[in-house]
Scaffold this active site. Structure first.
Site, mmCIF file in Angstrom:
data_model
loop_
_atom_site.group_PDB
_atom_site.id
_atom_site.type_symbol
_atom_site.label_atom_id
_atom_site.label_comp_id
_atom_site.label_asym_id
_atom_site.label_seq_id
_atom_site.Cartn_x
_atom_site.Cartn_y
_atom_site.Cartn_z
ATOM 1 N N GLY A 172 -17.066 9.828 -14.114
ATOM 2 C CA GLY A 172 -16.520 8.480 -14.081
ATOM 3 C C GLY A 172 -15.120 8.418 -13.507
ATOM 4 O O GLY A 172 -14.563 9.419 -13.047
ATOM 5 N N SER A 222 -24.361 12.412 -13.800
ATOM 6 C CA SER A 222 -25.412 11.981 -12.862
ATOM 7 C C SER A 222 -25.347 10.491 -12.565
ATOM 8 O O SER A 222 -26.363 9.851 -12.310
ATOM 9 C CB SER A 222 -26.796 12.343 -13.399
ATOM 10 O OG SER A 222 -27.143 11.510 -14.495
ATOM 11 N N GLU A 269 0.848 -1.195 0.000
ATOM 12 C CA GLU A 269 0.000 0.000 0.000
ATOM 13 C C GLU A 269 0.882 1.243 0.000
ATOM 14 O O GLU A 269 1.859 1.317 0.731
ATOM 15 C CB GLU A 269 -0.927 0.006 1.207
ATOM 16 C CG GLU A 269 -1.826 1.230 1.318
ATOM 17 C CD GLU A 269 -2.625 1.501 0.048
ATOM 18 O OE1 GLU A 269 -2.496 2.624 -0.489
ATOM 19 O OE2 GLU A 269 -3.366 0.602 -0.404
ATOM 20 N N HIS A 321 -44.914 -8.575 8.119
ATOM 21 C CA HIS A 321 -45.772 -7.392 8.040
ATOM 22 C C HIS A 321 -45.777 -6.671 9.401
ATOM 23 O O HIS A 321 -45.838 -7.324 10.440
ATOM 24 C CB HIS A 321 -47.209 -7.820 7.697
ATOM 25 C CG HIS A 321 -48.193 -6.689 7.702
ATOM 26 N ND1 HIS A 321 -48.320 -5.816 6.651
ATOM 27 C CD2 HIS A 321 -49.085 -6.271 8.651
ATOM 28 C CE1 HIS A 321 -49.254 -4.928 6.935
ATOM 29 N NE2 HIS A 321 -49.734 -5.178 8.146
#
Length: 481
Positions: free
Chosen positions: A286, A196, A34, A460
């Site tokens: 992007g 977007s 790293e 539910h």
């Protein structure tokens, strides 16, 4: 300490550190390299800290509308930007430290520096040019540095960075990437978001919720272009209701920088130009893979369109060299990288029945308000493939739990193969749908049919009941709509 390993992973993001842990679990001597911060972009600058920001914005939203829930708050409710950012950065540090602990726990050697493939089975690690961000937890005792290291298997997991358009490059002051957008020194009054996709729309949602005047410019015909068109349209309607301005089929042609603002020349579909001035602009067009300066060319590792080419098990064309995560191509998602890591390592270890990645069953999530989540084929793609389909829909407005939560704006959409009953795709917009989507992901992986989903009992009252009702609707059997 020997510099010879079974596996060396370059990069400690979601793909890299998961690969290291799985390798260690399987008894392989493992090291991870790293150059900047353990846990990669996801935990330090992406997935996790952005969700912390969005959570703060969500709390602010509820505090601004207490009357909707029968609550009275006296006085003015204001966001504390410094505290919001500090909380987000603190959570990132916690995640960073957590990965440091996991490396220690699993006896994975951590090598700090910049790695370069020198020949098959060998890397050279030089001093990093980045400012190393140490984890909160103590560094593992087996921490190494510059030198030459060998391994039977080397995995490239170097991730990606924000993509920049020529002439509209981020400068860190007026034009931001997600790095600057995550830690603003002051709140802008206006913001222009270029793009977007998930990154752009999440930041647009965060800043708009905190009161910023937000404009989103998208070159495609819908927001979140990878999503189902119907879901995208519903999300757009909610964004605009919140006061967000969205320009579709438009692109930023050029920008002019002022002393403390930027003016974008936005070219619309008809060729006309609209000038939009904002305090700040976010470039969210992007990301691009980090494939440079790691020795790929010298070793003949194949790349295409900026990504390392791999097979279904992470193997490149060069024996002993593998790639996983963003550097190996889309979808650019942390959970894809993690799963790819496990597949790659288990194949290396020779485990039986290792299945290649099925990208058709990778869920996508966008944590805007309302949330958007999906898996599988959109309605348009299913039709384009010539499928004879059934489509089911169920709105949140007909779900008791959603109504009780004050979150009745949403939709679950399911797509089935009419002949086989195969679930081809599921697309959701609404509260907590990023948590709900996994129900459909599991169903697709188990090759569940509509009949089995119909016979599944959902608790539910829950929002999850919308999943079953959407399935029922596809076959004309919805019970609550």
């Amino acid at each position: 300490m020997s510099n010879a390993y079974d596996v060396i992973i370059i990069g400690s993001g979601p793909g890299g550190y998961i690969a290291a842990i799985r390798a260690a679990q399987l008894g392989l001597k493992t090291a991870i390299v790293e150059r900047e911060h353990l846990a990669g972009i996801c935990s330090n600058w992406g997935c996790i800290p952005t969700k912390a920001l969005l959570r703060s914005a969500e709390i602010y939203h509820y505090a601004k509308h207490p009357g909707d829930y029968g609550v009275k708050i006296e006085g003015t409710v204001t966001p504390d930007l410094k505290a919001i950012v500090a909380r987000s950065r603190g959570i990132a540090a916690r995640m960073n430290g957590g990965v440091g602990f996991l490396m220690k726990k699993n006896k994975v050697d951590v090598i700090w520096g910049e790695a370069k493939l020198s020949k098959p089975g060998e890397i050279v690690v030089s001093k990093t040019t980045k400012a190393i961000q140490q984890p909160q937890a103590p560094l593992p005792k087996n921490t190494l540095g510059e030198g030459t290291y060998t391994a039977k298997h080397i995995i490239v997991a170097t991730g990606a960075r924000p993509r920049a358009l020529p002439g509209i490059e981020p400068d860190g002051k007026l034009i931001w990437t997600y790095f600057e957008a995550m830690k603003p020194e002051e709140m802008p009054k206006s913001l222009l978001v270029m793009g977007s996709g998930a990154i752009g729309i999440e930041f647009a949602s965060f800043y708009r919720t905190l009161g910023v005047d937000v404009t989103v410019v998208e070159v495609m015909s819908q927001v979140m272009p990878v999503e189902d068109a119907e879901i995208s349209a519903l999300a757009k309607k909610q964004f605009e209701k919140q006061g967000m301005k969205i320009l579709l089929e438009a692109k930023v042609a050029k920008v002019e920088k002022g002393a403390n603002s930027v003016t974008a020349h936005v070219e619309k579909k008809d060729g006309s130009i609209e000038k939009i001035t904002a305090d700040r602009m976010i470039s969210a067009v992007g990301v691009q893979a980090n494939i440079e300066n790691i020795g790929l060319e010298a070793l003949g590792v194949k790349t295409e369109r900026g990504f390392i080419q791999i097979d279904g098990y992470g193997r490149t064309n060069v024996p002993g060299i593998y790639a996983i995560g963003d550097v190996a191509g889309p979808p650019m998602l942390a959970h894809k990288a993690e799963h790819e890591a496990v597949i790659c390592i288990e194949k290396i270890a020779g485990l039986p029945n290792v299945h290649p990645m099925d990208k058709g069953k990778i869920p996508g999530c966008t944590y805007c308000h309302p949330q958007v989540a999906s898996v599988g084929l959109t309605e348009a793609k299913a039709k384009a493939e010539g499928r004879d389909i059934r489509v089911g829909r169920f709105p949140f407005v007909a779900n008791g739990k959603a109504i009780a939560l004050g979150e009745d704006q949403g939709l679950v959409k399911t797509i089935f193969d009419k002949k086989t009953g195969e679930l081809l795709g599921a697309h959701l917009v609404g509260a907590e749908v990023t948590e709900l989507i996994q129900g459909f992901v599991v169903a697709m992986n188990l090759e569940t049919t509509e009949e089995e989903l119909m016979h599944t009992i959902f608790p539910h009252p829950t929002i999850s009941e919308t999943l079953k009702e959407s399935v029922l609707d596809a076959y004309g059997r919805a019970l609550n709509a």
